[in-house]
Motif scaffolding. Sequence first.
Motif, mmCIF file in Angstrom:
data_model
loop_
_atom_site.group_PDB
_atom_site.id
_atom_site.type_symbol
_atom_site.label_atom_id
_atom_site.label_comp_id
_atom_site.label_asym_id
_atom_site.label_seq_id
_atom_site.Cartn_x
_atom_site.Cartn_y
_atom_site.Cartn_z
ATOM 1 N N LYS A 54 60.432 57.526 22.638
ATOM 2 C CA LYS A 54 59.538 57.952 23.461
ATOM 3 C C LYS A 54 58.416 58.496 22.865
ATOM 4 C CE LYS A 54 62.207 57.932 27.508
ATOM 5 N NZ LYS A 54 62.876 58.700 28.794
ATOM 6 N N ILE A 55 57.071 58.508 23.165
ATOM 7 C CA ILE A 55 55.982 59.099 22.459
ATOM 8 C C ILE A 55 55.231 60.069 23.196
ATOM 9 C CG2 ILE A 55 53.822 58.218 21.407
ATOM 10 C CD1 ILE A 55 55.033 55.430 21.826
ATOM 11 N N VAL A 56 54.943 61.153 22.701
ATOM 12 C CA VAL A 56 54.234 62.395 23.417
ATOM 13 C C VAL A 56 53.061 62.497 22.455
ATOM 14 C CG1 VAL A 56 54.389 64.842 23.358
ATOM 15 C CG2 VAL A 56 56.401 63.703 23.479
ATOM 16 N N LEU A 57 51.952 62.678 23.359
ATOM 17 C CA LEU A 57 50.523 62.871 23.093
ATOM 18 C C LEU A 57 49.975 64.212 23.270
ATOM 19 C CD1 LEU A 57 49.060 59.433 24.337
ATOM 20 C CD2 LEU A 57 50.157 59.873 21.966
ATOM 21 N N GLY A 58 49.015 64.846 22.631
ATOM 22 C CA GLY A 58 48.396 66.044 22.832
ATOM 23 C C GLY A 58 46.924 65.654 22.380
ATOM 24 N N GLY A 59 46.305 66.577 23.387
ATOM 25 C CA GLY A 59 44.538 66.270 22.862
ATOM 26 C C GLY A 59 43.943 67.154 24.020
ATOM 27 N N THR A 60 42.750 66.668 24.379
ATOM 28 C CA THR A 60 41.931 67.219 25.293
ATOM 29 C C THR A 60 41.806 66.361 26.514
ATOM 30 O OG1 THR A 60 40.041 66.885 23.998
ATOM 31 C CG2 THR A 60 40.716 68.887 23.837
ATOM 32 N N PHE A 61 42.578 66.223 27.374
ATOM 33 C CA PHE A 61 42.323 64.987 28.441
ATOM 34 C C PHE A 61 43.282 65.744 29.646
ATOM 35 C CE2 PHE A 61 45.971 63.908 25.433
ATOM 36 C CZ PHE A 61 46.844 63.884 26.382
ATOM 37 N N THR A 62 42.700 65.265 30.781
ATOM 38 C CA THR A 62 43.146 65.437 32.199
ATOM 39 C C THR A 62 43.849 64.358 32.742
ATOM 40 O OG1 THR A 62 41.185 65.289 33.288
ATOM 41 C CG2 THR A 62 41.561 67.339 32.349
ATOM 42 N N MET A 63 43.721 63.280 32.231
ATOM 43 C CA MET A 63 44.286 62.058 32.793
ATOM 44 C C MET A 63 44.771 61.143 31.791
ATOM 45 S SD MET A 63 44.021 62.222 36.492
ATOM 46 C CE MET A 63 43.784 60.572 37.113
ATOM 47 N N PHE A 64 45.784 60.369 31.850
ATOM 48 C CA PHE A 64 45.977 59.372 31.022
ATOM 49 C C PHE A 64 46.664 58.158 32.123
ATOM 50 C CE2 PHE A 64 48.320 56.472 28.163
ATOM 51 C CZ PHE A 64 47.840 56.915 26.670
ATOM 52 N N ASN A 65 45.735 57.167 31.746
ATOM 53 C CA ASN A 65 45.979 56.025 32.751
ATOM 54 C C ASN A 65 46.146 56.329 34.142
ATOM 55 O OD1 ASN A 65 46.246 53.119 33.033
ATOM 56 N ND2 ASN A 65 48.213 53.083 32.817
ATOM 57 N N ASN A 66 45.054 57.183 34.487
ATOM 58 C CA ASN A 66 44.733 57.427 35.982
ATOM 59 C C ASN A 66 46.084 58.301 36.550
ATOM 60 O OD1 ASN A 66 42.296 56.027 36.086
ATOM 61 N ND2 ASN A 66 43.593 53.993 36.580
ATOM 62 N N THR A 67 46.614 58.692 35.374
ATOM 63 C CA THR A 67 47.689 59.761 35.822
ATOM 64 C C THR A 67 47.571 61.037 35.517
ATOM 65 O OG1 THR A 67 49.510 57.962 35.875
ATOM 66 C CG2 THR A 67 50.227 60.326 35.472
ATOM 67 N N PRO A 68 47.482 62.164 36.213
ATOM 68 C CA PRO A 68 47.296 63.684 35.768
ATOM 69 C C PRO A 68 47.931 64.121 34.644
ATOM 70 C CG PRO A 68 47.436 63.316 38.073
ATOM 71 C CD PRO A 68 47.889 62.134 37.771
ATOM 72 N N ALA A 69 47.272 64.543 33.582
ATOM 73 C CA ALA A 69 48.040 64.969 32.296
ATOM 74 C C ALA A 69 47.296 66.404 31.944
ATOM 75 C CB ALA A 69 47.989 64.048 31.437
ATOM 76 N N GLY A 70 47.944 67.460 31.651
ATOM 77 C CA GLY A 70 47.323 68.778 31.151
ATOM 78 C C GLY A 70 47.253 68.583 29.779
ATOM 79 N N ASN A 71 46.669 67.789 29.103
ATOM 80 C CA ASN A 71 46.484 67.945 27.622
ATOM 81 C C ASN A 71 47.817 67.448 26.990
ATOM 82 O OD1 ASN A 71 43.816 68.872 27.828
ATOM 83 N ND2 ASN A 71 44.139 70.914 27.511
ATOM 84 N N ILE A 72 48.667 66.966 27.751
ATOM 85 C CA ILE A 72 49.985 66.493 27.087
ATOM 86 C C ILE A 72 50.539 65.427 28.006
ATOM 87 C CG2 ILE A 72 51.353 68.249 27.983
ATOM 88 C CD1 ILE A 72 53.036 68.059 25.421
ATOM 89 N N VAL A 73 51.015 64.314 27.548
ATOM 90 C CA VAL A 73 51.611 63.375 28.222
ATOM 91 C C VAL A 73 52.753 62.551 27.276
ATOM 92 C CG1 VAL A 73 49.957 61.439 27.524
ATOM 93 C CG2 VAL A 73 51.013 61.545 29.965
ATOM 94 N N ARG A 74 53.679 62.013 28.214
ATOM 95 C CA ARG A 74 54.664 60.959 27.276
ATOM 96 C C ARG A 74 54.682 59.695 27.786
ATOM 97 N NH1 ARG A 74 60.779 62.838 26.860
ATOM 98 N NH2 ARG A 74 60.793 62.139 29.016
ATOM 99 N N LEU A 75 54.621 58.906 26.693
ATOM 100 C CA LEU A 75 54.575 57.381 27.127
ATOM 101 C C LEU A 75 55.887 57.087 26.876
ATOM 102 C CD1 LEU A 75 51.204 56.370 25.291
ATOM 103 C CD2 LEU A 75 51.673 57.367 27.800
ATOM 104 N N LEU A 76 56.349 55.877 27.563
ATOM 105 C CA LEU A 76 57.625 54.869 27.113
ATOM 106 C C LEU A 76 57.156 54.014 26.083
ATOM 107 C CD1 LEU A 76 58.500 53.673 30.679
ATOM 108 C CD2 LEU A 76 59.641 55.752 29.442
ATOM 109 N N PRO A 77 58.187 53.444 25.144
ATOM 110 C CA PRO A 77 57.930 52.840 24.148
ATOM 111 C C PRO A 77 57.023 51.677 24.203
ATOM 112 C CG PRO A 77 60.012 53.310 24.221
ATOM 113 C CD PRO A 77 59.548 53.936 25.407
ATOM 114 N N ASN A 78 56.829 51.159 25.540
ATOM 115 C CA ASN A 78 55.840 50.029 25.634
ATOM 116 C C ASN A 78 54.258 50.619 26.184
ATOM 117 O OD1 ASN A 78 55.936 51.266 28.338
ATOM 118 N ND2 ASN A 78 56.907 49.161 29.132
ATOM 119 N N GLY A 79 53.994 51.922 26.072
ATOM 120 C CA GLY A 79 52.865 52.592 26.245
ATOM 121 C C GLY A 79 52.431 53.043 27.666
ATOM 122 N N THR A 80 53.297 52.574 28.701
ATOM 123 C CA THR A 80 53.223 53.093 29.870
ATOM 124 C C THR A 80 53.438 54.603 30.132
ATOM 125 O OG1 THR A 80 55.307 52.395 30.803
ATOM 126 C CG2 THR A 80 53.388 51.123 31.068
#
Length: 745
Positions: A54-80
């Motif tokens: 699984k892939i963890v992203l950090g940065g300056t964003f409040t949404m990822f693919n229309n899902t709320p995210a407070g500067n951090i989000v985790r993606l499944l291996p296929n990118g969702t």
Amino acid sequence: MDIRTSVRRWLPSLFLCSLSVSGFPQAGSLDPSFDPGVGASGTVRLVGVQPDGKIVLGGTFTMFNNTPAGNIVRLLPNGTVDNTFLSGSGFNGVLLDLEVQADGKLLVCGNFTQYDGATLTGKLVRLNADGTRDVDFSPPSFGLISINSVALHADGRIVIGGGMGVPSPLQVGVCQLNPDGSPDPSFTTGSGFNTFVRHVAVLSNGKIFAAGSFSSFAGTPRAGLCMLNIDGSMDAGFDPGTGCDQLPGLVEPAPNGGVYLGGTFSTYQNNAVPRLIRLLADGLPDPLFDIGTGPNTGTPAIRTQPDGRILCAGAFTSFNGTSVGRICRLENSGSLDTSFDAGAGANNAINSVVLQADGSILVAGSFTMFDGQPINTMARLLNCAQQTWYADADGDGLGSPSSPLLSCDQPAGTATNSNDCDDTDLNIGAAQTYYADTDGDGEGDPAAPLTICIPPSGYVQSNTDCDDADPEVYPFALCNDGDPLTYGDEIGEDCICKGRHIQVQVNTFLGGPYNGTDMEATLLQTNVIPLQEPYTALGYTFVTGGGETTTPSALDPAGTFFDVVDWVILEIRHPTIPTEVLASQACLLHRNGVVTDADGIDAPQFVLPTGPYHIALRHRNHLGVMTAAALEVDSITGVTVAFQLPSTPTFGANARRIDGDVACLWPGDVQQDGTIMYTGTGNDRDPILQRIGGTLPTATAFGYYAEDVNLDGAVRYTGSGNDRDPILQVIGGSVPTAVRHDGLP
């Protein structure tokens, strides 16, 4: 006649198909199986991959693919987006660095004060693998301005760099923590850095590299770059001198114990450098790393692959004058790896590049397109040239043409080919070519092929039949070539009936080049052996033979054991009148003692009837030798004569020199008169002096000469390896008037 059996089953019809896929995606191409949707609402700066992929992203964003995210989000291996990652409202500030521990937990530092609504006491936090805060992680109360960077030792200890410190043990600018967050008592920097550390990296040897805006460490000048030992003391062996003219934007460990530095700097130690440099462990630039003009702007991301090649990403659009789309791959030498092609690449900056366990490349930044395709802030690239694999259900190593699969690495249960006729039957493999065997002799007609999985009756795999209407005519069938002096007549692979003449296999050693094991092939190594036999020019009169020629490949075959030493003459003599030569030919003597014909492969043959013969061997500056008795030469194996064995009877007394269990021909018959003499009229010593000039005894003559007694390609009268001393030794070594005669009648 060898009648071969064949499979008698017949398939009424068989359809073979294949899939041709061209233009396979290359290394650097977008991985179409990865889909992050509309991506991040801002910029992704950091990427980490957990052990489960699984892939963890950090940065300056409040949404990822229309899902709320407070500067951090985790993606499944296929990118969702992975909704099981429990980050809640996330961070209330910018993430500066992120590291994934071996257990999947996340270390995060940055300019934040809260995580998921809870106030943090410092700017460093550890999250459990599921995104919840790890409350068992208790870092000290730092004297704190900032924590800018985090790195991990292989044993789980944590290194942080920034504007902070702890009093006990005293750690300033760089702190080392135990896995639970407590300060490591074995590590102290003393007064440490005089201002901020921006980047830290743990090298393979456990040392710590730090880069920042500092100018000294514990009072010792260090221009923004410093190496620390494992106990926190400064590594005095690393000296950056004046350092870089601007603060590096990245630090990446190098395989040689040094580091890569990248950024907007243009000089290092007052010498021009193109924004990217590899330093050795002593702080000097690595001379084996040459990137030419390098990137046309700064480089904020580097990742070293296990094979030593370097992924390099950032905002640059060209590298060493070659257009690249903000990412490229370098060879370990610094040159562009042309097998990596990202096409147009990213349309905006790439901030992070990370390798997944399978070698795939994750890139993140502020781009919205990659190689002309819409993809926002996050993408996965292939790290190889994909190829097509085929399902191999029956495990026979052959794939089914009906089930192709594109992949970089070979999936389990697949094959590289699509040749299987029936992937459910292990006994039915790929289609093969069979040939009609009308006459039933087991040999097929090359003009009647049939490519099929299972052949019909009357087809065989051999295609060497000479006449498919005659069962007696095929390669190796017995025949009669009409020549009364040939034996074992059979049809050859060229379909011509021919026999062989009597065959004589001889082994011998020459005393001149003998080295105690075999013979030196120095004449070959000095390229002086003629391609045409030399004996006609020396006055020898051949019987039936003469004029033989050879080739460079015959003189120098594969394997030094078979290198040719020189030409020799093989004679077949009358059984009762041994002075009468019935046939002779020039042959090649190999260093292992084997005598072959001029082709360098086969035993010599002679056009004579079977029967008893004396076998004799001559050389141009060694005494000849002959069998003591006439030996029977048959039509099947011919005859074998081992002149190199002392036990082989020879004509005359002392016809060979005996060296232990080896017999050699006597060397030194320079005059080629059947005798070896050191003094007197017709001696063999004087021609050596004449050959080198006649006046200066220390001179040397190089070439193919009879005076070269030891066959080393050089005639010498005195000194090491001279050709005079062997003559004296051959005649006894003490009475210079003695004479040695050959063993030929």
